[in-house]
Design a protein around this motif. Structure first.
Motif, PDB file in Angstrom:
ATOM      1  N   ARG A 160      76.342   2.620  62.851  1.00 42.75           N
ATOM      2  CA  ARG A 160      75.846   3.922  62.406  1.00 42.75           C
ATOM      3  C   ARG A 160      74.826   3.694  61.283  1.00 42.75           C
ATOM      4  NH1 ARG A 160      76.332   9.298  61.571  1.00 42.75           N
ATOM      5  NH2 ARG A 160      76.940   9.877  59.482  1.00 42.75           N
ATOM      6  N   VAL A 161      73.581   4.097  61.577  1.00 40.13           N
ATOM      7  CA  VAL A 161      72.491   3.890  60.628  1.00 40.13           C
ATOM      8  C   VAL A 161      71.963   5.245  60.178  1.00 40.13           C
ATOM      9  CG1 VAL A 161      70.230   2.826  60.247  1.00 40.13           C
ATOM     10  CG2 VAL A 161      71.846   1.787  61.859  1.00 40.13           C
ATOM     11  N   VAL A 162      71.727   5.386  58.889  1.00 42.34           N
ATOM     12  CA  VAL A 162      71.097   6.597  58.375  1.00 42.34           C
ATOM     13  C   VAL A 162      69.767   6.216  57.738  1.00 42.34           C
ATOM     14  CG1 VAL A 162      71.250   8.469  56.692  1.00 42.34           C
ATOM     15  CG2 VAL A 162      73.264   7.835  58.030  1.00 42.34           C
ATOM     16  N   ALA A 163      68.690   6.810  58.242  1.00 39.71           N
ATOM     17  CA  ALA A 163      67.367   6.660  57.640  1.00 39.71           C
ATOM     18  C   ALA A 163      67.226   7.780  56.630  1.00 39.71           C
ATOM     19  CB  ALA A 163      66.285   6.758  58.701  1.00 39.71           C
ATOM     20  N   ALA A 164      67.043   7.420  55.362  1.00 38.74           N
ATOM     21  CA  ALA A 164      67.133   8.436  54.314  1.00 38.74           C
ATOM     22  C   ALA A 164      65.894   8.455  53.441  1.00 38.74           C
ATOM     23  CB  ALA A 164      68.363   8.156  53.447  1.00 38.74           C
ATOM     24  N   CYS A 165      65.523   9.657  53.002  1.00 35.03           N
ATOM     25  CA  CYS A 165      64.418   9.761  52.041  1.00 35.03           C
ATOM     26  C   CYS A 165      64.683  10.947  51.132  1.00 35.03           C
ATOM     27  CB  CYS A 165      63.073   9.895  52.746  1.00 35.03           C
ATOM     28  SG  CYS A 165      62.832  11.470  53.561  1.00 35.03           S
ATOM     29  N   GLY A 166      63.676  11.397  50.428  1.00 38.84           N
ATOM     30  CA  GLY A 166      63.870  12.469  49.476  1.00 38.84           C
ATOM     31  C   GLY A 166      64.187  13.797  50.145  1.00 38.84           C
ATOM     32  N   LEU A 167      63.380  14.163  51.147  1.00 41.53           N
ATOM     33  CA  LEU A 167      63.502  15.478  51.761  1.00 41.53           C
ATOM     34  C   LEU A 167      64.001  15.435  53.193  1.00 41.53           C
ATOM     35  CD1 LEU A 167      60.161  17.070  50.494  1.00 41.53           C
ATOM     36  CD2 LEU A 167      62.390  17.018  49.384  1.00 41.53           C
ATOM     37  N   GLY A 168      63.961  14.284  53.814  1.00 41.91           N
ATOM     38  CA  GLY A 168      64.459  14.176  55.181  1.00 41.91           C
ATOM     39  C   GLY A 168      63.462  14.549  56.264  1.00 41.91           C
ATOM     40  N   THR A 169      62.243  14.893  55.885  1.00 42.11           N
ATOM     41  CA  THR A 169      61.278  15.320  56.907  1.00 42.11           C
ATOM     42  C   THR A 169      60.171  14.306  57.162  1.00 42.11           C
ATOM     43  OG1 THR A 169      59.989  16.454  55.228  1.00 42.11           O
ATOM     44  CG2 THR A 169      61.540  17.775  56.472  1.00 42.11           C
ATOM     45  N   GLY A 170      59.863  13.501  56.176  1.00 39.21           N
ATOM     46  CA  GLY A 170      58.713  12.609  56.329  1.00 39.21           C
ATOM     47  C   GLY A 170      59.118  11.176  56.553  1.00 39.21           C
ATOM     48  N   THR A 171      59.406  10.497  55.452  1.00 39.04           N
ATOM     49  CA  THR A 171      59.658   9.071  55.553  1.00 39.04           C
ATOM     50  C   THR A 171      60.949   8.756  56.300  1.00 39.04           C
ATOM     51  OG1 THR A 171      60.517   9.223  53.324  1.00 39.04           O
ATOM     52  CG2 THR A 171      58.315   8.395  53.554  1.00 39.04           C
ATOM     53  N   ALA A 172      61.952   9.629  56.205  1.00 40.10           N
ATOM     54  CA  ALA A 172      63.213   9.361  56.906  1.00 40.10           C
ATOM     55  C   ALA A 172      63.007   9.390  58.414  1.00 40.10           C
ATOM     56  CB  ALA A 172      64.281  10.373  56.502  1.00 40.10           C
ATOM     57  N   LEU A 173      62.250  10.375  58.859  1.00 40.99           N
ATOM     58  CA  LEU A 173      61.981  10.510  60.283  1.00 40.99           C
ATOM     59  C   LEU A 173      61.143   9.323  60.774  1.00 40.99           C
ATOM     60  CD1 LEU A 173      62.867  12.687  62.182  1.00 40.99           C
ATOM     61  CD2 LEU A 173      60.731  13.905  61.760  1.00 40.99           C
ATOM     62  N   TYR A 174      60.194   8.958  59.947  1.00 44.76           N
ATOM     63  CA  TYR A 174      59.337   7.807  60.241  1.00 44.76           C
ATOM     64  C   TYR A 174      60.198   6.547  60.389  1.00 44.76           C
ATOM     65  CZ  TYR A 174      55.666   4.315  59.462  1.00 44.76           C
ATOM     66  OH  TYR A 174      54.819   3.240  59.579  1.00 44.76           O
TER      67      TYR A 174
END
Lengths: 100, 153
Positions: A8-22
């Protein structure tokens, strides 16, 4: 060992819309190519306390915050999102540590 | 599906220098606001996000992607580009930043194709940044990006 559980991997960033999705897109490709079954989701900073994951992938600026607030066995901090080799190397090393 | 250049729609600003990273982010946000893609509050939130969470939007050497949440006042999907020729410091390991690619997205999926194309551009970050800071007008920046995206290997 028989069929492995997906990690189970979570890609995380500040807002969840930009870098996390990337990161999610890149991480999925890398794990698929490596033949590692995985479930990859995104999260933002506000969700940190609710995250339980095998690996969190994020940037160095947020890594410490996630380390403190989220529950993950491994934190992967990517410095250059354009450098696929860096992401792959750090991610696969973390996967290996999980298995070891 | 929305392509990078269509989403950019000519919103490119080249500046020699800025006083601070907040000024650079504000320029990128005001390009979006001027075309009605975002409310003014979105621009403020782009800056506040970095103040609160740190310079994580500097995602590759010399490149930052300022943005806020859909609910912060994003009306439509779109991009803007600011090239800061002298560079600007965000306090990031990817400083100095020369290229800001700002975006707004009204939901969490309208920009997937953009992120894919961004990955293609970032795979060539160093050569791209070095080339862009030498270009003197917006149409050349647009032409350069078009070449990069179309000649992808």
């Amino acid at each position: 060992m028989a069929r492995k559980q997906p990690i189970r991997v979570v890609a995380a960033c500040g807002l969840g819309t930009g870098t996390a999705l990337y990161l999610k897109m890149t991480v999925e490709e890398i794990l698929k190519k490596a033949g590692i079954p995985a479930v990859v989701e995104t999260a933002d900073a506000s969700l940190a306390p609710t995250i339980t994951a095998d690996i969190i992938v994020t940037g160095p600026d947020l890594a410490e915050m996630f380390r403190q607030r989220a529950r993950a066995r491994e934190i992967v901090a990517v410095t250059n999102y354009g450098n696929r080799a860096e992401i792959q190397e750090k991610l696969l090393a973390a996967v290996q540590r999980l298995e070891g | 599906m929305s392509g990078f250049l269509e989403a950019l729609n000519g919103r490119i600003r080249i500046v020699e220098r800025v006083g601070s990273w907040t000024e650079a982010v504000r320029i990128s946000g005001e390009l979006l606001a001027a075309d009605g893609l975002v409310d003014p509050s979105y621009v403020d939130q782009m800056i506040r996000t970095c103040e609160e969470l740190g310079p994580y939007i500097a995602i590759a050497p010399g490149v930052a992607i300022p943005h806020a949440r859909p609910e912060d006042g994003a009306r439509a999907f779109g991009l803007s580009i600011v090239v800061v020729q002298d560079g600007v410091y965000f306090g990031s390991h990817n400083d100095p930043v020369h290229l800001l690619i700002a975006f707004a997205t009204p939901d969490r999926s309208a920009h997937i194709e953009f992120l894919r194309q961004l990955a293609e551009l970032l795979a060539r970050t160093d050569e791209m940044v070095q080339a862009l800071i030498r270009l003197e007008d917006a149409s050349r920046v647009q032409a350069y990006l078009r070449d990069l995206l179309e000649n992808r290997s």
